[in-house]
Design an enzyme around this catalytic site. Structure first.
Site, PDB file in Angstrom:
ATOM      1  N   TYR A 138       0.535  -1.784  -8.050  1.00 28.51           N
ATOM      2  CA  TYR A 138       1.437  -0.942  -7.261  1.00 28.51           C
ATOM      3  C   TYR A 138       1.072   0.518  -7.515  1.00 28.51           C
ATOM      4  CZ  TYR A 138       5.538   1.603  -5.727  1.00 28.51           C
ATOM      5  OH  TYR A 138       6.372   2.481  -5.078  1.00 28.51           O
ATOM      6  N   GLU A 178       2.437   5.162  -0.374  1.00 23.72           N
ATOM      7  CA  GLU A 178       2.581   3.977  -1.217  1.00 23.72           C
ATOM      8  C   GLU A 178       1.576   2.906  -0.810  1.00 23.72           C
ATOM      9  OE1 GLU A 178       6.569   1.780  -2.411  1.00 23.72           O
ATOM     10  OE2 GLU A 178       5.709   0.857  -0.624  1.00 23.72           O
TER      11      GLU A 178
END
Ligand code: GDP
Ligand code: MN
Length: 361
Positions: free
Chosen positions: A100, A183
């Site tokens: 992530y 992201e």
């Protein structure tokens, strides 16, 4: 303004961040041909603006044999209530690990923060709650326009070096695009290297002009209407519509509604010197929000004239009850007009708001 996944991935691609082969389609008929150009095995990804799309059935695997039926199924679906109008046909990835990575602004620290985890793929909120130690936070000096290597090393720790290069490029995107969020979740390890399997980019709306974007398409029809008239307007989810003049008075109105345990439906500041026409537009706009049971008009008549306000309210002629508190210039004439037309005008904002909360009980 949010970019869709396929747009975010194009931005990443342009910045040199590896992304899977893909093609965007707008109907099921285009799926087979797209697949033939993209890969033998693909995933069809619904381009809808919701989190957890995978779990909600918005990502389906397909091959040449199944792609027609699968595409038909996906285009016919509602994903968390949203229709599927665009689908990304993307090469299926052989994923051995998920990471992530995101960059956003920490408002209290007044600087960008990079979040990195070797346990990607899951909802980041869940990870932050359940395993906070697995989520690294690295703050960045706000004067940096590119990421120095020592910061990159702090971010990735012992993760593969390739990821460091991606973090650097992602920071460039964050700066160049005036983003408030970039992201990649998940960033995946595959036999072909590290690839951005998903992508999210949110622009700072204040930078739309600088980014050459003329319209914020994330706005609702009502928000666009408000923008057209120059109202400061924010939608909330209560039942008491609010119209005020000046941000302070309008905020105070929301505060008092909350104090009496009512729920405001919106914030709308008509600005100074509103005439009958502006007030009429504002009343109609607030009235058109679903769920609004009553509207509080709380205006101070300085350069705004109370008789003009009254005329605007009467002209709008909406079906909800309107409770008015106006004070100042031409107040007596405003009151006369309102009472003549059976509108309730109360002398203080406290009384007006209490009366509105009462209507909702
Ligand atoms: P999201 O559910 O909207 O966040 O969509 P993602 O693109 O992040 O996909 C959700 C999950 O699907 C990923 O975390 C992967 O674990 C899984 N997945 C399995 N195969 C693939 C694939 O070929 N491509 C992508 N993008 N995800 C895959
Ligand atoms: Mn994702």
């Amino acid at each position: 303004m949010k970019f869709r996944e396929y747009e975010a991935k194009q931005i990443f691609r342009d910045a040199g961040i590896p992304t899977p082969n893909s093609e965007l389609i707008v109907s099921a008929e285009e799926a087979a041909e797209a697949l033939s150009r993209v890969a033998e095995k693909v995933v069809l990804k619904a381009q809808v603006d919701v989190g957890g799309r995978g779990k909600a059935g918005g990502i389906l695997p397909a091959t040449a044999e199944t792609v027609d039926a699968t595409a038909k199924e996906l285009f016919g679906k509602l994903i968390k209530g949203l229709p599927v109008e665009k689908v990304l046909v993307e090469e299926a990835l052989e994923i051995s690990h998920e990471y992530y990575i995101s960059i956003t602004i920490d408002r209290s620290k007044k600087r960008p923060v990079i979040l990195f985890s070797e346990e990607g793929g899951v909802e980041i909120e869940t990870l932050a709650k359940e395993r906070p130690e697995a989520l690294r936070r690295i703050y960045v000096d706000p004067s940096f326009t590119t990421l120095p290597d020592f910061v990159v090393r702090n971010v990735i720790g012992t993760a593969p070096k390739e990821i460091g290069a991606i973090v650097k490029k992602l920071f460039d995107v964050f700066i160049k695009k005036d983003a408030i969020l970039v992201e990649i979740n998940p960033l995946v390890a595959t036999p072909k290297g590290i690839i951005a399997a998903d992508g999210k980019v949110i622009l700072d709306d204040n930078a739309l002009a600088r980014q050459g974007i003329s319209e914020n398409r994330d706005l609702t029809e009502r928000e666009k209407e408000a923008e057209k008239h120059g109202f400061s307007y924010v939608e909330l989810d209560g039942e008491i519509g609010v119209i005020g003049n000046g941000a302070g008075l309008t905020m105070a109105t929301l505060d008092i509604i909350a104090y009496y345990e009512g729920k405001a439906a919106n914030f709308l500041d008509v600005g100074g010197g509103a005439d009958a026409e502006r007030v009429c537009h504002a009343v109609k706009l607030v009235s058109s929000m679903p769920g609004v049971k009553v509207i509080v008009v709380n205006l101070l008549g300085g350069i705004t004239r109370c008789d003009e306000v009254a005329k605007g309210i009467i002209e709008a002629g909406v079906e909800q009850k309107i409770i008015v508190r106006i004070a100042g210039t031409n107040e007596a004439e405003g009151k006369r007009l309102l009472e003549e037309n059976n509108y309730l005008m109360l002398p203080t904002m406290d009384e007006a708001i209490r009366a509105a909360v009462e209507v909702c009980r």
